[in-house]
Design an enzyme around this catalytic site. Structure first.
Site, PDB file in Angstrom:
ATOM      1  N   LYS A  44       0.802  -1.219   0.000  1.00 27.72           N
ATOM      2  CA  LYS A  44       0.000   0.000   0.000  1.00 27.72           C
ATOM      3  C   LYS A  44       0.838   1.274   0.000  1.00 27.72           C
ATOM      4  O   LYS A  44       0.331   2.348  -0.311  1.00 27.72           O
ATOM      5  CB  LYS A  44      -0.947  -0.017   1.204  1.00 27.72           C
ATOM      6  CG  LYS A  44      -1.973  -1.123   1.124  1.00 27.72           C
ATOM      7  CD  LYS A  44      -3.050  -0.730   0.167  1.00 27.72           C
ATOM      8  CE  LYS A  44      -4.152  -1.729   0.093  1.00 27.72           C
ATOM      9  NZ  LYS A  44      -5.390  -1.134  -0.373  1.00 27.72           N
TER      10      LYS A  44
HETATM   11  C1  LIG Z   1      -3.487  -6.834   3.972  1.00 22.86           C
HETATM   12  C2  LIG Z   1      -4.182  -6.452   2.712  1.00 22.86           C
HETATM   13  N1  LIG Z   1      -4.416  -7.400   1.809  1.00 22.86           N
HETATM   14  C3  LIG Z   1      -5.074  -7.131   0.666  1.00 22.86           C
HETATM   15  C4  LIG Z   1      -5.548  -5.865   0.388  1.00 22.86           C
HETATM   16  C5  LIG Z   1      -6.310  -5.656  -0.900  1.00 22.86           C
HETATM   17  O1  LIG Z   1      -5.605  -4.880  -1.829  1.00 22.86           O
HETATM   18  P1  LIG Z   1      -6.388  -3.909  -2.763  1.00 22.86           P
HETATM   19  O2  LIG Z   1      -7.028  -2.877  -1.887  1.00 22.86           O
HETATM   20  O3  LIG Z   1      -5.360  -3.293  -3.663  1.00 22.86           O
HETATM   21  O4  LIG Z   1      -7.413  -4.679  -3.506  1.00 22.86           O
HETATM   22  C6  LIG Z   1      -5.306  -4.837   1.302  1.00 22.86           C
HETATM   23  C7  LIG Z   1      -5.813  -3.492   1.060  1.00 22.86           C
HETATM   24  O5  LIG Z   1      -6.858  -3.064   1.458  1.00 22.86           O
HETATM   25  C8  LIG Z   1      -4.610  -5.132   2.493  1.00 22.86           C
HETATM   26  O6  LIG Z   1      -4.365  -4.191   3.408  1.00 22.86           O
END
Ligand SMILES: Cc1ncc(COP(=O)(O)O)c(C=O)c1O
Length: 453
Positions: A44
């Protein structure tokens, strides 16, 4: 000299690591893009800084402004790094489902954290979506990031994550598998990879309790599918604009238990200490087995670090309480593992009923054995207590011996679970177990239910 001008310059260029043991049943090459190597320990960081820079560029974010975001922690961490280096304030609105570690980490990097309830509708004024939006309008010189609908989120992955994967695999990637939350990672990466090679297949990993899979397959947003679940970071009860369903080939759903078990297995069997959505993602790869040919190159992305889950998936008691540990439960001593380190809570015959009430509340329990100098002589059960209270409101000032029930039966630690469960009935709410060290513990209905996986 070779150094980064600030911490933001260290974002990206994360390694691609072969998975060796967990995926041994697959013939193809499985490679993990391990995003823990980013400075905020998650993928992120990439989109957080991109969102800030795009907002600076078009004036949505002004010097000295306040950044506001509803974040489960990882985006907050990325925003915090950006805010520190670039001189902004940060407010993170988070749900009470998130681990305490995540909240503490956000505070450690200067964010103000506001906690909202998980079990409310997104439109409810108490939801973290609503609270973040409202603060964005109330606080002067503030900018509400909205990672769900902010296009810079997916663009960050189109510009950074995907080209790295393409180069690292020498353009040989055939499948990309990733957990989906806001959709930024999957949509940005998918768009780039499909532009390079339209044959690359993109699979999203979803949770039970989330709407993505069914919506992708049928176009139906089914509210009946929405319920709270344990897996963190993926699955949604909304359709974020960042999920571009047109570039996704399919979804597979992974259970909370599997996600938790595989998070632990990644650490134990591969030495890759990553977060809960990584466990879901690698289990998703295994579930998609029949889609892979031996010559395929499957890339799975691990979003964040295991350190954020030490009190959860990496904690035996937490796993046991949810029935996620496949332990053999055959005898009385197996039933008390989650509280065998704690002393038995008791009351004495001459104590006042108010003392028993206090202890029921303090320890959040429903039964207490009663002792005198000869041993266990009675029991206090919360439902009997209610009954006694309604026939005599002054009960709290009476000695316990006047209202106590029969003592609980006592079993030995090796007593088979079948015998223990037969002793628990409407008239007898608990059993005491005598351990080899002469200490006693209580077994309640709750312990027996928790042992059923
Ligand atoms: C630990 C974790 N896994 C997966 C995701 C999913 O990623 P995305 O928001 O890019 O779909 C996030 C984000 O919200 C996350 O913090």
């Amino acid at each position: 000299m070779k150094f980064a001008k600030n911490i933001l310059e260290t974002i990206g260029n994360t390694p691609l690591v072969k998975i060796n043991k967990i995926t041994s049943e697959l013939d193809c090459l499985v490679l993990a893009k391990v995003e823990t190597f980013n400075p905020g320990n998650s993928v992120k960081d990439r989109m957080a800084v991109k969102m800030i820079e795009d907002a600076e560029a078009d004036g949505r974010l002004q010097p000295g402004g306040t950044i506001i975001e509803g974040t489960s922690g990882n985006t907050g961490m990325g925003l915090a790094l950006g805010a520190i280096v670039k001189g902004y304030k940060l407010i993170c609105v988070i749900t009470d489902k998130q681990s305490k570690e995540k909240m503490d980490i956000l505070r450690a990097v200067g964010a103000k954290v506001i906690v909202c309830p998980t079990d409310v509708e997104p439109e409810d004024p108490r939801s973290y979506y609503s609270v973040s939006k409202r603060l964005g309008t109330e606080i002067p010189n503030s900018w509400y990031v909205n990672q769900y609908d902010n296009p810079s989120n997916a663009i960050a992955h189109y510009e950074q994550t995907a080209p790295e994967i393409w180069e690292q695999t020498d353009g040989k990637i055939t499948h990309f598998v990733v957990g989906v939350g806001t959709g930024g990672t999957i949509s940005g990466v998918a768009k780039y990879l499909k532009e390079r090679n339209p044959a690359v297949k993109i699979w999203g990993v979803d949770t039970y309790g989330s709407v993505f899979k069914k919506y992708h397959e049928t176009g139906i947003f089914d509210e009946n599918e929405i319920y709270s679940y344990i897996t963190e970071g993926i699955g949604e009860d909304i359709l974020p604009k960042n999920v571009d369903f047109s570039v996704i080939d399919g979804f597979t759903k992974v259970t909370d238990k599997d996600a938790a078990v595989f998070t632990r297995r990644l650490a134990l069997e591969e030495g890759i200490f990553v977060g809960n959505s990584a466990g879901a993602a690698i289990k998703g790869v295994l579930q998609l087995k029949e889609h892979f040919k031996p010559e395929d190159v499957v890339v799975v992305l691990f979003h964040d670090s295991g350190s954020r889950y030490v009190g959860k998936m990496f904690n035996d008691d937490w796993m046991r309480e949810r029935g996620f540990l496949d332990e053999e439960v055959t005898k009385a001593s197996d039933l008390i593992k989650s509280h065998s380190d704690k002393p038995l809570v008791i009351v004495r015959t001459e104590e006042l009923v108010s003392h028993a009430i206090e202890r029921l509340k303090k320890y959040n329990i429903s039964q207490i054995p009663v002792i005198d100098t000869t041993g266990f002589v009675g029991s206090i059960d919360e439902s009997d207590l209610f009954k006694s209270y309604f026939s005599d409101k002054n009960i709290a000032e009476k000695p316990i011996k006047e209202i106590m029930g029969k003592p609980y039966p006592i079993v030995q630690e090796n007593t088979p679970i079948e015998e223990v469960s037969k002793l628990i009935s409407k008239d007898n709410q608990a059993v005491l177990v005598e351990m080899a060290n002469k200490k006693y513990h209580i077994i309640t209905k709750h312990d027996i239910i928790s042992s059923i996986n």
